[in-house]
Design an enzyme around this catalytic site. Structure first.
Site, PDB file in Angstrom:
ATOM      1  N   ARG A  37       0.829  -1.208   0.000  1.00  0.00           N
ATOM      2  CA  ARG A  37       0.000   0.000   0.000  1.00  0.00           C
ATOM      3  C   ARG A  37       0.859   1.251   0.000  1.00  0.00           C
ATOM      4  NH1 ARG A  37      -3.894  -0.483   5.012  1.00  0.00           N
ATOM      5  NH2 ARG A  37      -1.993  -1.428   5.837  1.00  0.00           N
ATOM      6  N   LEU A  74      -2.633 -10.531   0.235  1.00  0.00           N
ATOM      7  CA  LEU A  74      -3.319  -9.411   0.871  1.00  0.00           C
ATOM      8  C   LEU A  74      -4.332  -9.909   1.902  1.00  0.00           C
ATOM      9  CD1 LEU A  74      -4.015  -7.474  -2.449  1.00  0.00           C
ATOM     10  CD2 LEU A  74      -2.223  -6.954  -0.768  1.00  0.00           C
ATOM     11  N   HIS A  79      -8.585 -10.492  -1.784  1.00  0.00           N
ATOM     12  CA  HIS A  79      -8.093 -11.569  -2.637  1.00  0.00           C
ATOM     13  C   HIS A  79      -8.809 -11.604  -3.983  1.00  0.00           C
ATOM     14  CE1 HIS A  79      -6.484 -14.153   0.962  1.00  0.00           C
ATOM     15  NE2 HIS A  79      -5.852 -13.011   0.808  1.00  0.00           N
ATOM     16  N   LYS A  97      -5.407 -18.399   0.526  1.00  0.00           N
ATOM     17  CA  LYS A  97      -6.755 -18.764   0.959  1.00  0.00           C
ATOM     18  C   LYS A  97      -7.241 -17.703   1.969  1.00  0.00           C
ATOM     19  CE  LYS A  97      -4.983 -19.514   4.853  1.00  0.00           C
ATOM     20  NZ  LYS A  97      -5.383 -18.594   5.941  1.00  0.00           N
ATOM     21  N   ARG A 165      -7.593 -10.047  10.547  1.00  0.00           N
ATOM     22  CA  ARG A 165      -8.349 -11.299  10.627  1.00  0.00           C
ATOM     23  C   ARG A 165      -9.593 -11.178  11.488  1.00  0.00           C
ATOM     24  NH1 ARG A 165      -3.211 -15.076  11.958  1.00  0.00           N
ATOM     25  NH2 ARG A 165      -2.543 -13.083  12.838  1.00  0.00           N
ATOM     26  N   ASP A 177     -10.087 -17.810   7.975  1.00  0.00           N
ATOM     27  CA  ASP A 177      -8.630 -17.829   8.056  1.00  0.00           C
ATOM     28  C   ASP A 177      -8.064 -19.216   8.321  1.00  0.00           C
ATOM     29  OD1 ASP A 177      -6.353 -15.874   7.968  1.00  0.00           O
ATOM     30  OD2 ASP A 177      -5.878 -16.889   9.842  1.00  0.00           O
TER      31      ASP A 177
END
Length: 349
Positions: A37, A74, A79, A97, A165, A177
């Site tokens: 970023r 990311l 994703h 994933k 998360r 996650d």
């Protein structure tokens, strides 16, 4: 051996330390470019970790025609958006994933494959490691008799309160996650253990169906699951799944038990950290236990070697992609059964 891949990476992420940086040190693939970023952060990251260049933005990186593969590490909620954009630019993509925030968003990304020069793979690296292959082999050969049940855990201590998360908008939650690994592994077992081999009695491509799901929400946002418990059936065989980001300990264990014993991977997701495969069988003399040690090399290294082979050969197999889609569908189903909303997607069409 095929030529090394030139890899571009979106996100100066924690997981990339293992999935790309350590893995390329083993495979010899090239860390060509990284984007973050903050371009200044990307420059520092590139210099410290051996990338040839730092891109000024995610968009400029995926437009680089010299790249053989773009790795997307990311936050979860980004994703699908960036996988879609990379595919539109003709790139091959390895997506961390979960592939997307929900099934509808997965399908929007998959639609790009029909008109892209590139292909996409979801980073379920554990499935490339010999430890998982050996567990499946033991069960297929009848080492534990007829399958009676499967237990899978994906548990870890809580991340920091502001960790992405825990963000609903970024498609966070324990199931997204961690639990996605459990569901994917169960689908892989069902696909591999179909038929009637060595005393195993499951229908071909044994279906994985959900019986129930319960969730405990995160204290900061009740929409985000801290723990999910689910009961499923794999071709009629009972399965228990437990996943948590609020556990007192790490537990990434997979256990298949049968009429004659059980086979266990104490850490099926990262066998390089605990490479034991344990087989316990019951005989007239009692319980016999033996261990195989299969964790010398990283699951991420095995994964990258497979992806390089696929890229260099032009392979566009839908087998892995279809399993990823079924995983995403089950994630949505578990959330709905547990009374939680689906994670919001960012890819509108």
């Amino acid at each position: 051996m095929s030529a090394p891949l030139r890899i571009g990476m979106l996100g100066a992420s924690r997981i990339a330390e293992e999935s790309i940086i350590a893995a390329t040190a083993e495979t010899g693939d090239i860390r060509a470019a990284v984007a973050a970023r903050d371009p200044e952060r990307a420059r520092h990251y590139a210099a410290e970790r051996g990338f040839s260049a730092a891109a000024e933005s995610y968009a400029s990186l995926i437009e680089d025609d010299s790249l053989d593969l773009v790795y997307i590490g990311l936050p979860n909620g980004l994703h699908a958006e960036w996988a879609a954009r990379a595919l539109e630019a003709g790139r091959n993509v390895l997506v961390e994933k979960p592939f997307a925030a929900n099934l509808a968003e997965f399908d929007r990304v998959a639609a790009r494959l029909e008109r892209s020069a590139g292909w996409a793979w979801e980073a379920f690296h554990y499935a490339d490691h010999p430890a998982m292959h050996r567990l499946i082999g033991h069960v297929r050969e009848g080492a534990i008799g007829e399958i009676r049940g499967v237990d899978v855990h994906m548990d870890m201590p809580a991340p920091a309160p502001r960790d992405p998360r825990w963000s609903f908008d970024l498609a966070g939650g324990a199931l997204m996650d961690l639990g996605c690994y459990a569901l994917h592994a169960l689908l892989l077992l069902g696909d591999q253990l179909g038929g009637e081999l060595g005393g195993v009695r499951l229908p071909t491509a044994a279906p994985l169906t959900l019986d129930f799901a319960r969730a405990e929400g995160h204290t900061g946002d009740a929409r985000v699951d801290a723990t999910v418990v689910a009961g499923l059936e794999l071709g009629g065989v009972p399965v228990s799944m437990h996943t948590s980001m609020a556990s007192d300990e790490w537990n990434f264990g997979l256990r298949v038990h049968g009429s004659l014993g059980e086979v266990v991977l104490p850490n099926f997701v990262k066998p390089q950290e605990d490479g034991r495969l344990i087989v316990r069988t019951t005989t007239g003399a009692g319980v016999e236990e033996r261990s195989e040690h299969l964790g010398a090399s990283s699951s991420y290294t095995h994964q990258l070697r497979r992806i390089r082979s696929a890229v260099r050969s032009g392979e566009r197999s839908r087998v892995g992609l279809e399993r990823s889609r079924r995983t995403m569908a089950l994630i949505d189903e578990v959330y709905t059964a547990a009374g939680l909303p689906l994670r919001p997607g960012r890819l509108a069409s």
